[in-house]
Scaffold this motif. Structure first.
Motif, PDB file in Angstrom:
ATOM      1  N   VAL A  11       0.839  -1.202   0.000  1.00  0.00           N
ATOM      2  CA  VAL A  11       0.000   0.000   0.000  1.00  0.00           C
ATOM      3  C   VAL A  11       0.870   1.247   0.000  1.00  0.00           C
ATOM      4  O   VAL A  11       0.638   2.195  -0.767  1.00  0.00           O
ATOM      5  CB  VAL A  11      -0.954   0.001   1.210  1.00  0.00           C
ATOM      6  N   GLU A  12       1.874   1.275   0.858  1.00  0.00           N
ATOM      7  CA  GLU A  12       2.749   2.448   0.945  1.00  0.00           C
ATOM      8  C   GLU A  12       3.571   2.620  -0.325  1.00  0.00           C
ATOM      9  O   GLU A  12       3.841   3.746  -0.763  1.00  0.00           O
ATOM     10  CB  GLU A  12       3.662   2.322   2.162  1.00  0.00           C
ATOM     11  N   GLN A  13       3.946   1.508  -0.931  1.00  0.00           N
ATOM     12  CA  GLN A  13       4.759   1.559  -2.149  1.00  0.00           C
ATOM     13  C   GLN A  13       3.953   2.079  -3.339  1.00  0.00           C
ATOM     14  O   GLN A  13       4.456   2.866  -4.155  1.00  0.00           O
ATOM     15  CB  GLN A  13       5.298   0.160  -2.458  1.00  0.00           C
ATOM     16  N   SER A  14       2.699   1.661  -3.431  1.00  0.00           N
ATOM     17  CA  SER A  14       1.880   2.008  -4.601  1.00  0.00           C
ATOM     18  C   SER A  14       1.055   3.277  -4.412  1.00  0.00           C
ATOM     19  O   SER A  14       0.685   3.936  -5.375  1.00  0.00           O
ATOM     20  CB  SER A  14       0.930   0.855  -4.928  1.00  0.00           C
ATOM     21  N   GLY A  15       0.747   3.607  -3.155  1.00  0.00           N
ATOM     22  CA  GLY A  15      -0.137   4.737  -2.890  1.00  0.00           C
ATOM     23  C   GLY A  15      -1.597   4.355  -2.907  1.00  0.00           C
ATOM     24  O   GLY A  15      -2.429   4.971  -2.249  1.00  0.00           O
ATOM     25  N   LYS A  16      -1.937   3.319  -3.666  1.00  0.00           N
ATOM     26  CA  LYS A  16      -3.302   2.787  -3.729  1.00  0.00           C
ATOM     27  C   LYS A  16      -3.231   1.422  -4.387  1.00  0.00           C
ATOM     28  O   LYS A  16      -2.594   1.260  -5.434  1.00  0.00           O
ATOM     29  CB  LYS A  16      -4.210   3.716  -4.534  1.00  0.00           C
ATOM     30  N   ILE A  17      -3.877   0.428  -3.785  1.00  0.00           N
ATOM     31  CA  ILE A  17      -3.883  -0.906  -4.380  1.00  0.00           C
ATOM     32  C   ILE A  17      -5.231  -1.560  -4.113  1.00  0.00           C
ATOM     33  O   ILE A  17      -5.801  -1.428  -3.024  1.00  0.00           O
ATOM     34  CB  ILE A  17      -2.710  -1.752  -3.844  1.00  0.00           C
ATOM     35  N   SER A  18      -5.751  -2.245  -5.111  1.00  0.00           N
ATOM     36  CA  SER A  18      -7.095  -2.814  -5.016  1.00  0.00           C
ATOM     37  C   SER A  18      -7.094  -4.141  -4.270  1.00  0.00           C
ATOM     38  O   SER A  18      -6.062  -4.825  -4.163  1.00  0.00           O
ATOM     39  CB  SER A  18      -7.678  -3.031  -6.417  1.00  0.00           C
ATOM     40  N   VAL A  19      -8.271  -4.506  -3.788  1.00  0.00           N
ATOM     41  CA  VAL A  19      -8.457  -5.814  -3.147  1.00  0.00           C
ATOM     42  C   VAL A  19      -8.114  -6.922  -4.125  1.00  0.00           C
ATOM     43  O   VAL A  19      -7.448  -7.904  -3.767  1.00  0.00           O
ATOM     44  CB  VAL A  19      -9.906  -5.955  -2.632  1.00  0.00           C
ATOM     45  N   ASN A  20      -8.541  -6.776  -5.371  1.00  0.00           N
ATOM     46  CA  ASN A  20      -8.264  -7.802  -6.386  1.00  0.00           C
ATOM     47  C   ASN A  20      -6.766  -7.993  -6.596  1.00  0.00           C
ATOM     48  O   ASN A  20      -6.277  -9.129  -6.687  1.00  0.00           O
ATOM     49  CB  ASN A  20      -8.920  -7.420  -7.716  1.00  0.00           C
ATOM     50  N   ASP A  21      -6.027  -6.879  -6.664  1.00  0.00           N
ATOM     51  CA  ASP A  21      -4.576  -6.981  -6.876  1.00  0.00           C
ATOM     52  C   ASP A  21      -3.884  -7.608  -5.671  1.00  0.00           C
ATOM     53  O   ASP A  21      -2.967  -8.424  -5.827  1.00  0.00           O
ATOM     54  CB  ASP A  21      -3.990  -5.598  -7.156  1.00  0.00           C
ATOM     55  N   LEU A  22      -4.311  -7.221  -4.476  1.00  0.00           N
ATOM     56  CA  LEU A  22      -3.721  -7.811  -3.269  1.00  0.00           C
ATOM     57  C   LEU A  22      -3.994  -9.311  -3.209  1.00  0.00           C
ATOM     58  O   LEU A  22      -3.116 -10.102  -2.845  1.00  0.00           O
ATOM     59  CB  LEU A  22      -4.276  -7.130  -2.018  1.00  0.00           C
ATOM     60  N   SER A  23      -5.197  -9.692  -3.576  1.00  0.00           N
ATOM     61  CA  SER A  23      -5.558 -11.109  -3.579  1.00  0.00           C
ATOM     62  C   SER A  23      -4.665 -11.895  -4.537  1.00  0.00           C
ATOM     63  O   SER A  23      -4.169 -12.980  -4.198  1.00  0.00           O
ATOM     64  CB  SER A  23      -7.031 -11.262  -3.974  1.00  0.00           C
ATOM     65  N   ALA A  24      -4.446 -11.338  -5.723  1.00  0.00           N
ATOM     66  CA  ALA A  24      -3.615 -12.026  -6.716  1.00  0.00           C
ATOM     67  C   ALA A  24      -2.150 -12.082  -6.291  1.00  0.00           C
ATOM     68  O   ALA A  24      -1.487 -13.119  -6.433  1.00  0.00           O
ATOM     69  CB  ALA A  24      -3.747 -11.328  -8.064  1.00  0.00           C
ATOM     70  N   LEU A  25      -1.636 -10.980  -5.760  1.00  0.00           N
ATOM     71  CA  LEU A  25      -0.227 -10.918  -5.376  1.00  0.00           C
ATOM     72  C   LEU A  25       0.089 -11.833  -4.190  1.00  0.00           C
ATOM     73  O   LEU A  25       1.152 -12.459  -4.147  1.00  0.00           O
ATOM     74  CB  LEU A  25       0.151  -9.475  -5.022  1.00  0.00           C
ATOM     75  N   LEU A  26      -0.841 -11.897  -3.239  1.00  0.00           N
ATOM     76  CA  LEU A  26      -0.581 -12.665  -2.015  1.00  0.00           C
ATOM     77  C   LEU A  26      -1.175 -14.067  -2.058  1.00  0.00           C
ATOM     78  O   LEU A  26      -1.023 -14.839  -1.110  1.00  0.00           O
ATOM     79  CB  LEU A  26      -1.135 -11.894  -0.807  1.00  0.00           C
ATOM     80  N   LYS A  27      -1.884 -14.359  -3.148  1.00  0.00           N
ATOM     81  CA  LYS A  27      -2.436 -15.708  -3.380  1.00  0.00           C
ATOM     82  C   LYS A  27      -3.363 -16.152  -2.243  1.00  0.00           C
ATOM     83  O   LYS A  27      -3.273 -17.287  -1.745  1.00  0.00           O
ATOM     84  CB  LYS A  27      -1.308 -16.715  -3.597  1.00  0.00           C
ATOM     85  N   VAL A  28      -4.237 -15.249  -1.839  1.00  0.00           N
ATOM     86  CA  VAL A  28      -5.289 -15.566  -0.864  1.00  0.00           C
ATOM     87  C   VAL A  28      -6.603 -15.014  -1.403  1.00  0.00           C
ATOM     88  O   VAL A  28      -6.619 -14.214  -2.356  1.00  0.00           O
ATOM     89  CB  VAL A  28      -4.997 -14.960   0.536  1.00  0.00           C
ATOM     90  N   THR A  29      -7.705 -15.405  -0.803  1.00  0.00           N
ATOM     91  CA  THR A  29      -9.009 -14.974  -1.306  1.00  0.00           C
ATOM     92  C   THR A  29      -9.251 -13.492  -1.025  1.00  0.00           C
ATOM     93  O   THR A  29      -8.655 -12.904  -0.121  1.00  0.00           O
ATOM     94  CB  THR A  29     -10.142 -15.783  -0.654  1.00  0.00           C
ATOM     95  N   LYS A  30     -10.172 -12.939  -1.795  1.00  0.00           N
ATOM     96  CA  LYS A  30     -10.543 -11.539  -1.574  1.00  0.00           C
ATOM     97  C   LYS A  30     -11.183 -11.348  -0.204  1.00  0.00           C
ATOM     98  O   LYS A  30     -11.018 -10.290   0.419  1.00  0.00           O
ATOM     99  CB  LYS A  30     -11.486 -11.073  -2.690  1.00  0.00           C
ATOM    100  N   GLU A  31     -11.900 -12.365   0.268  1.00  0.00           N
ATOM    101  CA  GLU A  31     -12.503 -12.281   1.598  1.00  0.00           C
ATOM    102  C   GLU A  31     -11.425 -12.173   2.673  1.00  0.00           C
ATOM    103  O   GLU A  31     -11.560 -11.405   3.644  1.00  0.00           O
ATOM    104  CB  GLU A  31     -13.386 -13.512   1.863  1.00  0.00           C
ATOM    105  N   THR A  32     -10.329 -12.919   2.511  1.00  0.00           N
ATOM    106  CA  THR A  32      -9.214 -12.832   3.456  1.00  0.00           C
ATOM    107  C   THR A  32      -8.590 -11.440   3.427  1.00  0.00           C
ATOM    108  O   THR A  32      -8.300 -10.854   4.477  1.00  0.00           O
ATOM    109  CB  THR A  32      -8.142 -13.895   3.122  1.00  0.00           C
TER     110      THR A  32
END
Length: 238
Positions: A13-34
């Motif tokens: 978040v700090e690196q990008s300034g803004k990051i979506s739930v979808n992108d975080l889910s894909a990058l960290l390989k966990v569900t969007k609910e997590t």
């Protein structure tokens, strides 16, 4: 594992300034609910702030984000608001534009206007308006207001700025804010508030450009009563 993931989210978040739930889910390989649960926990700990479908660096209600971070937030909504504002500008107008991250997009939507005089306190707006002049989309003159550099918001402000503005007479002022309610429009910084007040005072018409995320928010300093504006331009598209 969870602590590592939470720390990784904060870093992203700090690196990008803004990051979506979808992108975080894909990058960290966990569900969007997590991810949503993680973001709720991090927000409670004041390590990040949440906006619709995404996370941004922690934003205190009493502290304004630096300009470059704000600029990336709600960009589509801000451009829609700026496009509406640009329609109000006519040939031979003399206008004044403040240093907001919505007002800065106005030059992108100016076409076929002649004899336009623009005064601004925004270094970024000045660059964008110069591009409009260079490409021939607008014919006119840009005047950069003098003042003390406010690097956090990429503007100028202070006594010299106020003195200069007090000797100008504008057809239209385009103003941003930190928050607004049905009654009052407010800003984070006292000196920037005084600049906005002076712009309105010296203008025949004043327009507030904002987005829905600022609705209902009251910041430290009052710019004006909401009813003082000729029009409030707010993006309402979902």
């Amino acid at each position: 594992m969870k602590d590592h993931r939470l720390n990784k989210i904060v870093h992203l978040v700090e690196q990008s300034g803004k990051i979506s739930v979808n992108d975080l889910s894909a990058l960290l390989k966990v569900t969007k609910e997590t991810i949503r649960r993680d973001l709720s926990e991090l927000e409670e700990e004041k390590r990040i702030s949440r906006i619709h479908g995404a996370a941004i660096p922690f934003q205190s209600n009493s502290k304004e984000l630096y300009y470059h971070r704000k600029l990336a937030l709600h960009e589509d909504e801000k451009r829609r608001v700026a496009q509406q504002a640009a329609r109000l500008i006519e040939s031979n107008d003399m206008i004044v534009v403040d240093g907001g991250t919505t007002t800065v997009h106005i030059p992108e939507f100016l076409y076929g206007i002649k004899g336009l005089k623009v005064v601004t306190t925004s270094l970024t707006f000045a660059l964008k308006f110069n591009e409009a002049l260079e490409t021939g989309r607008v014919e006119g003159e840009l005047i950069m207001a003098p003042g003390n550099s406010y690097y956090q918001q990429n503007t100028v402000k202070g006594a010299v700025t106020l003195k200069f503005l007090s000797e100008c007479y504008f057809d239209k002022a385009f103003i941003s804010c930190g928050g607004y309610t049905d009654d009052v429009v407010t800003e984070y910084d006292l000196e920037e508030t005084e600049v906005s007040k002076m712009m309105m005072q010296q203008s025949a018409q004043s327009y507030l450009l904002t987005d829905q995320t600022k609705a209902g928010k009251v910041r430290a300093f009052k710019i004006a009563d909401t009813k003082s504006f000729n029009q409030i331009i707010v993006d309402t598209e979902k």
